[in-house]
Design an enzyme around this catalytic site. Structure first.
Site, PDB file in Angstrom:
ATOM      1  N   GLN A   5       0.811  -1.209   0.000  1.00  0.00           N
ATOM      2  CA  GLN A   5       0.000   0.000   0.000  1.00  0.00           C
ATOM      3  C   GLN A   5       0.848   1.264   0.000  1.00  0.00           C
ATOM      4  O   GLN A   5       0.318   2.373   0.003  1.00  0.00           O
ATOM      5  CB  GLN A   5      -0.923  -0.010   1.218  1.00  0.00           C
ATOM      6  CG  GLN A   5      -1.922  -1.142   1.203  1.00  0.00           C
ATOM      7  CD  GLN A   5      -2.643  -1.310   2.524  1.00  0.00           C
ATOM      8  OE1 GLN A   5      -2.586  -0.445   3.396  1.00  0.00           O
ATOM      9  NE2 GLN A   5      -3.319  -2.426   2.697  1.00  0.00           N
ATOM     10  N   HIS A  44      -1.170  -0.050   5.759  1.00  0.00           N
ATOM     11  CA  HIS A  44      -1.803   0.932   6.644  1.00  0.00           C
ATOM     12  C   HIS A  44      -0.951   2.179   6.866  1.00  0.00           C
ATOM     13  O   HIS A  44      -0.623   2.535   7.990  1.00  0.00           O
ATOM     14  CB  HIS A  44      -2.171   0.278   7.976  1.00  0.00           C
ATOM     15  CG  HIS A  44      -3.253  -0.739   7.860  1.00  0.00           C
ATOM     16  ND1 HIS A  44      -3.976  -1.184   8.936  1.00  0.00           N
ATOM     17  CD2 HIS A  44      -3.750  -1.412   6.789  1.00  0.00           C
ATOM     18  CE1 HIS A  44      -4.864  -2.086   8.541  1.00  0.00           C
ATOM     19  NE2 HIS A  44      -4.740  -2.235   7.230  1.00  0.00           N
ATOM     20  N   GLU A  68     -15.511   3.280   9.273  1.00  0.00           N
ATOM     21  CA  GLU A  68     -16.128   4.326  10.088  1.00  0.00           C
ATOM     22  C   GLU A  68     -15.950   5.712   9.493  1.00  0.00           C
ATOM     23  O   GLU A  68     -14.926   6.006   8.872  1.00  0.00           O
ATOM     24  CB  GLU A  68     -15.496   4.353  11.489  1.00  0.00           C
ATOM     25  CG  GLU A  68     -15.665   3.100  12.302  1.00  0.00           C
ATOM     26  CD  GLU A  68     -15.027   3.215  13.682  1.00  0.00           C
ATOM     27  OE1 GLU A  68     -15.170   2.272  14.459  1.00  0.00           O
ATOM     28  OE2 GLU A  68     -14.375   4.254  13.972  1.00  0.00           O
ATOM     29  N   TYR A 120     -10.662   7.268  19.604  1.00  0.00           N
ATOM     30  CA  TYR A 120     -11.668   6.691  18.716  1.00  0.00           C
ATOM     31  C   TYR A 120     -11.676   5.166  18.720  1.00  0.00           C
ATOM     32  O   TYR A 120     -12.314   4.553  17.868  1.00  0.00           O
ATOM     33  CB  TYR A 120     -11.526   7.311  17.320  1.00  0.00           C
ATOM     34  CG  TYR A 120     -11.989   8.744  17.398  1.00  0.00           C
ATOM     35  CD1 TYR A 120     -13.310   9.080  17.161  1.00  0.00           C
ATOM     36  CD2 TYR A 120     -11.138   9.743  17.851  1.00  0.00           C
ATOM     37  CE1 TYR A 120     -13.773  10.371  17.332  1.00  0.00           C
ATOM     38  CE2 TYR A 120     -11.580  11.049  18.026  1.00  0.00           C
ATOM     39  CZ  TYR A 120     -12.900  11.353  17.770  1.00  0.00           C
ATOM     40  OH  TYR A 120     -13.365  12.636  17.964  1.00  0.00           O
ATOM     41  N   TYR A 132     -10.440 -11.199  10.570  1.00  0.00           N
ATOM     42  CA  TYR A 132     -10.497 -11.796   9.247  1.00  0.00           C
ATOM     43  C   TYR A 132     -10.768 -13.294   9.383  1.00  0.00           C
ATOM     44  O   TYR A 132     -10.115 -13.982  10.162  1.00  0.00           O
ATOM     45  CB  TYR A 132      -9.201 -11.536   8.487  1.00  0.00           C
ATOM     46  CG  TYR A 132      -9.036 -10.071   8.159  1.00  0.00           C
ATOM     47  CD1 TYR A 132      -9.835  -9.479   7.184  1.00  0.00           C
ATOM     48  CD2 TYR A 132      -8.124  -9.284   8.839  1.00  0.00           C
ATOM     49  CE1 TYR A 132      -9.721  -8.133   6.899  1.00  0.00           C
ATOM     50  CE2 TYR A 132      -7.997  -7.932   8.558  1.00  0.00           C
ATOM     51  CZ  TYR A 132      -8.797  -7.365   7.582  1.00  0.00           C
ATOM     52  OH  TYR A 132      -8.688  -6.014   7.312  1.00  0.00           O
TER      53      TYR A 132
END
Length: 384
Positions: free
Chosen positions: A95, A162, A255, A265, A276
Site C-alpha cells: 500500500q 496501513h 467508520e 476513537y 479476518y
C-alpha cells in the site's frame, strides 16, 4: 482495508466509450424517493499508474500522484505530462508509495504544495513510515523545488500496510495528517508515545501548534490531535470548517469520524468489524472514554477519498452531501448528513467496477475521482 479483493472488470467495461451513463442506486433506511439528477461519467485522462490523489491547478490543470512514486500534471484537455523531477524516493510496495496531495490555500501566490508518502528509513536501514513534505511547483510545471519533509511518522517499522496518508489544510493554514497504525502495530493506536493510528496537526513549517491537545503532556507526542484510529484514507473539512475523516475497519466496521482534539476513537479496543475469517475482535462496540463513529459500514466498502459538495452544479438535492469512494465495490456513496447523523445513503456508479481512490470537488463545482489500477483514470461526474 486497502488490500480487500479487487472487483474484476467486465469486457463491456474494458471496451467503454469516452462517455457512458451511470447506473444509480439507493441504499438507506429513510425510505426517501430517489431525487438524483441525471449525470454521466466523463474520462478526463487515462493511462495513469495507480493514481492516488488529484489537486487542482490554475487554468484548469490537474496535479496527480501515482503510487509507484511519480507526480504528473494533466492539462485541461486531458493530456498527461511527464513525471516531475524532484519527487523524493518512496518506499513503493504493498500500500506504500507516493500518496496524498493538496495545493496550499495560497497556491496562486506561493505555488506551494503538500504531499505525503511512505518514507524509507535513512542510511539503508530497514523500515518505513508516512512522511509529509512541502514543495514549490516550478513555473514551467516540470519539477518540484525546495522540497522539505516537515513531518515523519515515528517509529519506522517494517510494513507495507496501513500508511493512512490523507492531508487536510484548515482555514488557519495548519495541516491535519491522517496516519495508519501499520497493521501489525495496531495496539500502538492506543498509546501516545508514537504516531501510529493517529491524526496529527502541524503548522505549514512542521512546528507544533501551541493549542494541540497533548502539546504540554509529558510522555505524549505533541503533534497528536486524536488517536485510536486504524487506517484513515479519507479526510476533508465540513461545511462548518471542522475535520471529518473515515477509516478502514477490519472485516466490516469502516467508520466516519469527526476527530475532536484529544479524543480516543477506540481502535483496536472497540470496533464494529471482526477478525479476518470471522470471530470477535476487541472488547465489543462501545467502551467508556472512547468515541462512537458518526456512521459505519457492515460489510466494509473499503472507503477512500472524501468530499463535501458545496456547489449547486448537480441541483439543490445534492448540495451539502458528503461523497465517499469505495475501493471494494467501485461505487460512490452520497450521504445526507443532518443532526449529527447520516439520514440517507445513496449508492452511485453501481456496476462501474473500478476502485475509486480519491474524490474531490473541483474549482468548477463538479466532482472528480481517480481510479486505482495500472491504467487508472481521472474522471469527472458531469451533470445532465
Amino acid at each position: 482495508m486497502d488490500f480487500k479483493r479487487k472487483m474484476p472488470l467486465s469486457l463491456a467495461h474494458k471496451a467503454q466509450i469516452a462517455i457512458f451513463l451511470i447506473v444509480l442506486g439507493v441504499h438507506g433506511n429513510s425510505g426517501a424517493q430517489n431525487t438524483s439528477p441525471a449525470v454521466s461519467l466523463v474520462p478526463v485522462a487515462k493511462g495513469l499508474d495507480h493514481p492516488w490523489a488529484v489537486a487542482f491547478l490554475p487554468q484548469g490543470q490537474f496535479l496527480v500522484t501515482e503510487r509507484p512514486g511519480r507526480m504528473r500534471v494533466v492539462s485541461a484537455s486531458g493530456q498527461v505530462g511527464p513525471a516531475l523531477s524532484g519527487v523524493p524516493a518512496v518506499a513503493a510496495g504493498g500500500q506504500g508509495g507516493l500518496l496524498d496531495l493538496v495545493a496550499d490555500t495560497g497556491f496562486a501566490r506561493n505555488r506551494r504544495i503538500f504531499f505525503c508518502f511512505s518514507e524509507p528509513a535513512a542510511g539503508g536501514a530497514r523500515g518505513n513510515s508516512t512522511a509529509l513534505a512541502r514543495a514549490t511547483l516550478s513555473e514551467d510545471t516540470r519539477s518540484l523545488q525546495d522540497v522539505k519533509v516537515i513531518f515523519s511518522q515515528q517509529p519506522k517499522v517494517e510494513s507495507a500496510q496501513h500508511f493512512g496518508c490523507r492531508i487536510v489544510q484548515a482555514a488557519d493554514g495548519n495541516l491535519f495528517l491522517a496516519l495508519g497504525e501499520r497493521y501489525q502495530r495496531k495496539d500502538d493506536a492506543q498509546k501516545l508515545d508514537n504516531h501510529h493510528g493517529k491524526i496529527v496537526r502541524i503548522t505549514p513549517d512542521g512546528a507544533v501548534p501551541p493549542d494541540n491537545p497533548f502539546a504540554k503532556q509529558p510522555g505524549a507526542l505533541p503533534e497528536i490531535w486524536s488517536y485510536g484510529h486504524r487506517n484513515p484514507q479519507g479526510a476533508t473539512l465540513g461545511p462548518d470548517g471542522k475535520l471529518w475523516m473515515h477509516e478502514h475497519g477490519p472485516q466490516g466496521g469502516d467508520e466516519i469520524n469527526l476527530p475532536q482534539p484529544g479524543r480516543n476513537y477506540g481502535w483496536p479496543v472497540i470496533t464494529y468489524g471482526e477478525n479476518y475469517g470471522g470471530g470477535k475482535m476487541g472488547e465489543g462496540t462501545a467502551k467508556a472514554g472512547m468515541e462512537q463513529p458518526l456512521h459505519y459500514w457492515v460489510p466494509s466498502i473499503a472507503p477512500s477519498g472524501m468530499a463535501f459538495l458545496t456547489s449547486t452544479r448537480y441541483g439543490p438535492a445534492w448540495q451539502g452531501s458528503l461523497f465517499v469512494g469505495s475501493l471494494k465495490f467501485g461505487t460512490l456513496h452520497r450521504l445526507e448528513v443532518a443532526g449529527g447523523r447520516v439520514q440517507r445513503e445513496e449508492k452511485l456508479l453501481q456496476g462501474h467496477g473500478e476502485r475509486l481512490r480519491d474524490v474531490r470537488q473541483g474549482p468548477d463545482g463538479l466532482l472528480y475521482m481517480v481510479t486505482d489500477s495500472p491504467q487508472g483514470q481521472l474522471l469527472r461526474l458531469q451533470p445532465g
